[in-house]
Write a protein that holds these residues in place. Structure first.
Motif, mmCIF file in Angstrom:
data_model
loop_
_atom_site.group_PDB
_atom_site.id
_atom_site.type_symbol
_atom_site.label_atom_id
_atom_site.label_comp_id
_atom_site.label_asym_id
_atom_site.label_seq_id
_atom_site.Cartn_x
_atom_site.Cartn_y
_atom_site.Cartn_z
ATOM 1 N N LEU A 53 -105.631 -23.143 -4.853
ATOM 2 C CA LEU A 53 -105.225 -22.294 -5.971
ATOM 3 C C LEU A 53 -104.895 -23.147 -7.198
ATOM 4 C CD1 LEU A 53 -104.511 -19.484 -7.070
ATOM 5 C CD2 LEU A 53 -102.193 -19.810 -6.157
ATOM 6 N N PHE A 54 -104.212 -24.265 -6.984
ATOM 7 C CA PHE A 54 -103.892 -25.162 -8.095
ATOM 8 C C PHE A 54 -105.170 -25.743 -8.700
ATOM 9 C CE2 PHE A 54 -99.521 -25.098 -6.552
ATOM 10 C CZ PHE A 54 -98.805 -25.226 -7.730
ATOM 11 N N LEU A 55 -106.156 -26.035 -7.853
ATOM 12 C CA LEU A 55 -107.433 -26.526 -8.381
ATOM 13 C C LEU A 55 -108.125 -25.446 -9.201
ATOM 14 C CD1 LEU A 55 -108.967 -28.634 -5.456
ATOM 15 C CD2 LEU A 55 -107.704 -29.422 -7.458
ATOM 16 N N GLY A 56 -107.984 -24.188 -8.765
ATOM 17 C CA GLY A 56 -108.543 -23.080 -9.533
ATOM 18 C C GLY A 56 -107.903 -22.960 -10.896
ATOM 19 N N VAL A 57 -106.571 -23.125 -10.939
ATOM 20 C CA VAL A 57 -105.856 -23.090 -12.222
ATOM 21 C C VAL A 57 -106.319 -24.249 -13.100
ATOM 22 C CG1 VAL A 57 -103.594 -23.277 -13.317
ATOM 23 C CG2 VAL A 57 -103.863 -21.917 -11.227
ATOM 24 N N GLU A 58 -106.518 -25.407 -12.492
ATOM 25 C CA GLU A 58 -107.012 -26.569 -13.243
ATOM 26 C C GLU A 58 -108.383 -26.294 -13.845
ATOM 27 O OE1 GLU A 58 -108.602 -31.102 -12.348
ATOM 28 O OE2 GLU A 58 -107.054 -30.237 -11.037
ATOM 29 N N ALA A 59 -109.247 -25.620 -13.066
ATOM 30 C CA ALA A 59 -110.584 -25.298 -13.571
ATOM 31 C C ALA A 59 -110.507 -24.369 -14.770
ATOM 32 C CB ALA A 59 -111.416 -24.665 -12.456
ATOM 33 N N VAL A 60 -109.560 -23.432 -14.756
ATOM 34 C CA VAL A 60 -109.410 -22.484 -15.861
ATOM 35 C C VAL A 60 -108.802 -23.173 -17.081
ATOM 36 C CG1 VAL A 60 -108.248 -20.383 -16.625
ATOM 37 C CG2 VAL A 60 -109.245 -20.486 -14.330
ATOM 38 N N ARG A 61 -107.768 -24.000 -16.848
ATOM 39 C CA ARG A 61 -107.078 -24.669 -17.960
ATOM 40 C C ARG A 61 -107.887 -25.815 -18.546
ATOM 41 N NH1 ARG A 61 -102.536 -27.513 -16.575
ATOM 42 N NH2 ARG A 61 -101.447 -27.114 -18.540
ATOM 43 N N GLY A 62 -108.740 -26.418 -17.712
ATOM 44 C CA GLY A 62 -109.498 -27.578 -18.163
ATOM 45 C C GLY A 62 -108.741 -28.876 -17.990
ATOM 46 N N LYS A 63 -107.552 -28.833 -17.407
ATOM 47 C CA LYS A 63 -106.774 -30.032 -17.132
ATOM 48 C C LYS A 63 -105.838 -29.753 -15.960
ATOM 49 C CE LYS A 63 -103.166 -28.911 -20.528
ATOM 50 N NZ LYS A 63 -102.386 -29.403 -21.698
ATOM 51 N N PRO A 64 -105.495 -30.800 -15.187
ATOM 52 C CA PRO A 64 -104.652 -30.583 -14.005
ATOM 53 C C PRO A 64 -103.214 -30.258 -14.373
ATOM 54 C CG PRO A 64 -105.079 -32.924 -14.332
ATOM 55 C CD PRO A 64 -105.921 -32.198 -15.335
ATOM 56 N N ILE A 65 -102.540 -29.601 -13.440
ATOM 57 C CA ILE A 65 -101.104 -29.321 -13.593
ATOM 58 C C ILE A 65 -100.330 -30.598 -13.317
ATOM 59 C CG2 ILE A 65 -99.193 -27.981 -12.596
ATOM 60 C CD1 ILE A 65 -101.178 -25.766 -12.030
ATOM 61 N N ASP A 66 -99.196 -30.745 -13.960
ATOM 62 C CA ASP A 66 -98.340 -31.914 -13.766
ATOM 63 C C ASP A 66 -98.117 -32.143 -12.270
ATOM 64 O OD1 ASP A 66 -96.372 -33.810 -13.595
ATOM 65 O OD2 ASP A 66 -95.057 -32.911 -15.088
ATOM 66 N N PRO A 67 -98.504 -33.322 -11.734
ATOM 67 C CA PRO A 67 -98.360 -33.588 -10.301
ATOM 68 C C PRO A 67 -96.942 -33.410 -9.778
ATOM 69 C CG PRO A 67 -99.719 -35.271 -11.332
ATOM 70 C CD PRO A 67 -99.149 -34.437 -12.439
ATOM 71 N N GLN A 68 -95.940 -33.747 -10.602
ATOM 72 C CA GLN A 68 -94.557 -33.593 -10.155
ATOM 73 C C GLN A 68 -94.203 -32.116 -9.984
ATOM 74 O OE1 GLN A 68 -92.064 -35.780 -12.898
ATOM 75 N NE2 GLN A 68 -92.361 -37.699 -11.774
ATOM 76 N N LYS A 69 -94.663 -31.275 -10.903
ATOM 77 C CA LYS A 69 -94.391 -29.841 -10.793
ATOM 78 C C LYS A 69 -95.128 -29.250 -9.584
ATOM 79 C CE LYS A 69 -93.605 -29.112 -15.744
ATOM 80 N NZ LYS A 69 -94.075 -28.439 -16.977
ATOM 81 N N GLU A 70 -96.377 -29.661 -9.402
ATOM 82 C CA GLU A 70 -97.134 -29.167 -8.248
ATOM 83 C C GLU A 70 -96.477 -29.622 -6.942
ATOM 84 O OE1 GLU A 70 -101.557 -29.508 -6.145
ATOM 85 O OE2 GLU A 70 -101.286 -30.172 -8.222
ATOM 86 N N GLY A 71 -96.042 -30.889 -6.914
ATOM 87 C CA GLY A 71 -95.378 -31.400 -5.711
ATOM 88 C C GLY A 71 -94.104 -30.633 -5.392
ATOM 89 N N LEU A 72 -93.338 -30.258 -6.439
ATOM 90 C CA LEU A 72 -92.107 -29.492 -6.234
ATOM 91 C C LEU A 72 -92.414 -28.124 -5.640
ATOM 92 C CD1 LEU A 72 -89.059 -29.201 -6.571
ATOM 93 C CD2 LEU A 72 -89.474 -28.379 -8.916
ATOM 94 N N VAL A 73 -93.464 -27.460 -6.172
ATOM 95 C CA VAL A 73 -93.853 -26.150 -5.654
ATOM 96 C C VAL A 73 -94.234 -26.249 -4.181
ATOM 97 C CG1 VAL A 73 -95.573 -24.310 -5.808
ATOM 98 C CG2 VAL A 73 -94.566 -25.245 -7.890
ATOM 99 N N HIS A 74 -95.023 -27.277 -3.833
ATOM 100 C CA HIS A 74 -95.439 -27.446 -2.445
ATOM 101 C C HIS A 74 -94.243 -27.756 -1.543
ATOM 102 C CE1 HIS A 74 -99.611 -26.929 -3.252
ATOM 103 N NE2 HIS A 74 -99.747 -28.046 -3.953
ATOM 104 N N PHE A 75 -93.292 -28.526 -2.058
ATOM 105 C CA PHE A 75 -92.102 -28.861 -1.260
ATOM 106 C C PHE A 75 -91.289 -27.606 -0.958
ATOM 107 C CE2 PHE A 75 -87.563 -29.891 -1.088
ATOM 108 C CZ PHE A 75 -87.551 -30.759 -0.005
ATOM 109 N N ILE A 76 -91.081 -26.780 -1.985
ATOM 110 C CA ILE A 76 -90.329 -25.539 -1.779
ATOM 111 C C ILE A 76 -91.092 -24.621 -0.834
ATOM 112 C CG2 ILE A 76 -89.453 -23.458 -2.912
ATOM 113 C CD1 ILE A 76 -88.980 -25.179 -5.414
ATOM 114 N N GLY A 77 -92.409 -24.542 -1.018
ATOM 115 C CA GLY A 77 -93.223 -23.703 -0.138
ATOM 116 C C GLY A 77 -93.167 -24.160 1.303
ATOM 117 N N PHE A 78 -93.198 -25.475 1.505
ATOM 118 C CA PHE A 78 -93.118 -26.015 2.866
ATOM 119 C C PHE A 78 -91.773 -25.678 3.498
ATOM 120 C CE2 PHE A 78 -92.189 -29.461 5.891
ATOM 121 C CZ PHE A 78 -93.303 -29.363 6.713
#
Length: 419
Positions: free
Chosen positions: A374-399
């Motif tokens: 899903l994050f890769l899909g958002v990256e494809a739409v935005r044209g640039k990746p999401i901040d790795p630290q923010k993505e890592g935080l989301v995955h940590f909370i999800g885990f």
């Protein structure tokens, strides 16, 4: 004990195939895979082949492939550090000794002024006052050694984030994909060993306690008509039988070119949704064919997939509750029941679990493959990746939330099966 062994083998196979998918497609994309692990927690067995360490860990609840660039490097060499250098035959640095340099008396000690282990691959520093500032090239497969543990460096072109969007997506999708492929293969083997039902009104076998054996039916008998209705397929025959529980029916049978009639009264059987069906105690004729087995593997996997998505839909709409979910304890209990039914039934159960694992991992939830896709899909739409630290935080909370859900489901399983 047999159930425990079955669970270990089944879960080990499902996790191994899932993580193997990640590993193969990550390596195919040129990503450095540091570790391929089955289980979590402390290592109980490991060996290294090529660039990857293969490990079995204590808790058999999953697995992972550790790809370079997904997590920050554990060791960071900063200006002012004193490190030891060992060189290969080409004059490039092959090992960077972080500490315990006394154990490597042949290394050249350098005080780091500047170092790049990702893009230009060099280290600049002072060896002695006489030599002044010197620069050495670093081999792309060099290792840094800390506490006598060697770890290969990860140049940027070997990191996960350096690859194209399709390459990264495929490396993530490959795990669930391999679970679906495993299910198809298992079901193909099941169909080959058990045989495929022939869609004709032919008796393949009779049960020992059914009315069919009492009426004298034998394997190979063809049912021509029931209560005056002509039947040619197994579905036509079973529809009439199931629709007439406790009703005497006249069957016209063909055996060896001769025809005769027998009367049978279908017995009651409780079917799906408490529906009462009629049964006479016969099984269809089966045949073995490669094409039939392949077709069965694909069609059954599709049907299992549809059923699991329907169950997820019922969970979302509230028709199912958390009490309907099964965790490790519940799966153990169900596997115990399935194992008692024989190896072929256990094969089907393994295929169902494999499809389930593939689907669950594709759900767009943080920490799962679907969440990362899903994050890769958002990256494809935005044209640039999401901040790795923010993505890592989301995955940590999800885990953390997934682990909490696992505890709740496990507690429900314990109450359901043992209390």
């Amino acid at each position: 004990m047999n159930t425990f062994i079955s669970i270990i083998i089944i879960f080990g196979l499902l996790v191994f195939i899932h993580e193997l998918g990640h590993l193969l497609f990550a390596k195919r994309a040129g990503i450095l895979c540091r570790e391929f692990a089955i289980g979590f927690g402390p290592k109980i067995f490991s060996f290294k082949k090529s660039e990857t360490v293969y490990t079995i860990r204590l808790l058999p609840l999953g697995g992972f492939v550790r790809m370079a660039g997904e997590d920050p490097e554990m060791i960071q060499i900063k200006p002012g550090y004193e490190i030891g250098l060992l060189f290969n035959s080409s004059g490039k640095v092959r090992k960077l000794i972080i500490n315990n340099k006394s154990k490597h008396p042949d290394c050249k000690v350098i005080q780091v002024e500047k170092i790049d282990l990702e893009r230009e691959l060099f280290v600049t520093g002072y060896v002695s006052e006489d030599e002044g500032l010197v620069t050495y090239p670093i081999d792309e497969k060099a290792e840094y050694v800390h506490d006598e543990q060697a770890t290969q460096i990860a140049p940027y072109d070997r990191q996960f984030g350096s690859k194209t969007l399709p390459q990264r997506a495929m490396a993530l999708f490959a795990g669930p994909m391999m679970n679906f492929i495993l299910a198809i293969v298992i079901l193909m083997l099941y169909a080959w060993f058990a045989g495929m039902p022939v869609n004709e009104a032919l008796v393949g076998d009779v049960t020992e306690d059914g009315v069919a054996i009492q009426a004298g039916l034998e394997s190979g008998d063809r049912i021509i008509s029931i209560a005056g209705q002509q039947v040619t397929t197994w579905e036509e025959m079973t529809t009439i039988i199931q629709s007439n529980p406790n009703e005497p029916l006249l069957f016209e049978i063909e055996r060896g070119g001769e025809r005769f009639e027998v009367s049978m009264t279908p017995q009651e059987r409780i079917g799906p949704e408490e529906q009462v069906d009629g049964v006479v105690g016969i099984f269809p004729m089966t045949e073995k064919s490669f094409l039939g087995a392949v077709t069965f593997g694909f069609t059954q996997t599709y049907e299992f997939t549809v059923l699991i998505f329907e169950a997820l839909g019922m969970l979302i709409t509230g028709q199912f509750t958390l009490d309907h979910l099964a965790g490790p304890v519940g799966i153990y209990s169900y596997t115990d029941e399935v194992a008692a039914m024989g190896f072929l039934v256990l094969m089907q159960w393994t295929a169902i679990l494999s499809v389930n694992l593939g689907i669950i991992n594709l759900l767009p939830l943080p920490a799962l493959d679907g969440g990362r896709l899903l994050f890769l899909g958002v990256e494809a739409v935005r044209g640039k990746p999401i901040d790795p630290q923010k993505e890592g935080l989301v995955h940590f909370i999800g885990f953390a939330l997934l682990m909490l859900l696992m505890l709740v489901v496990t507690w429900n399983d314990i109450n359901k099966f043992f209390l």
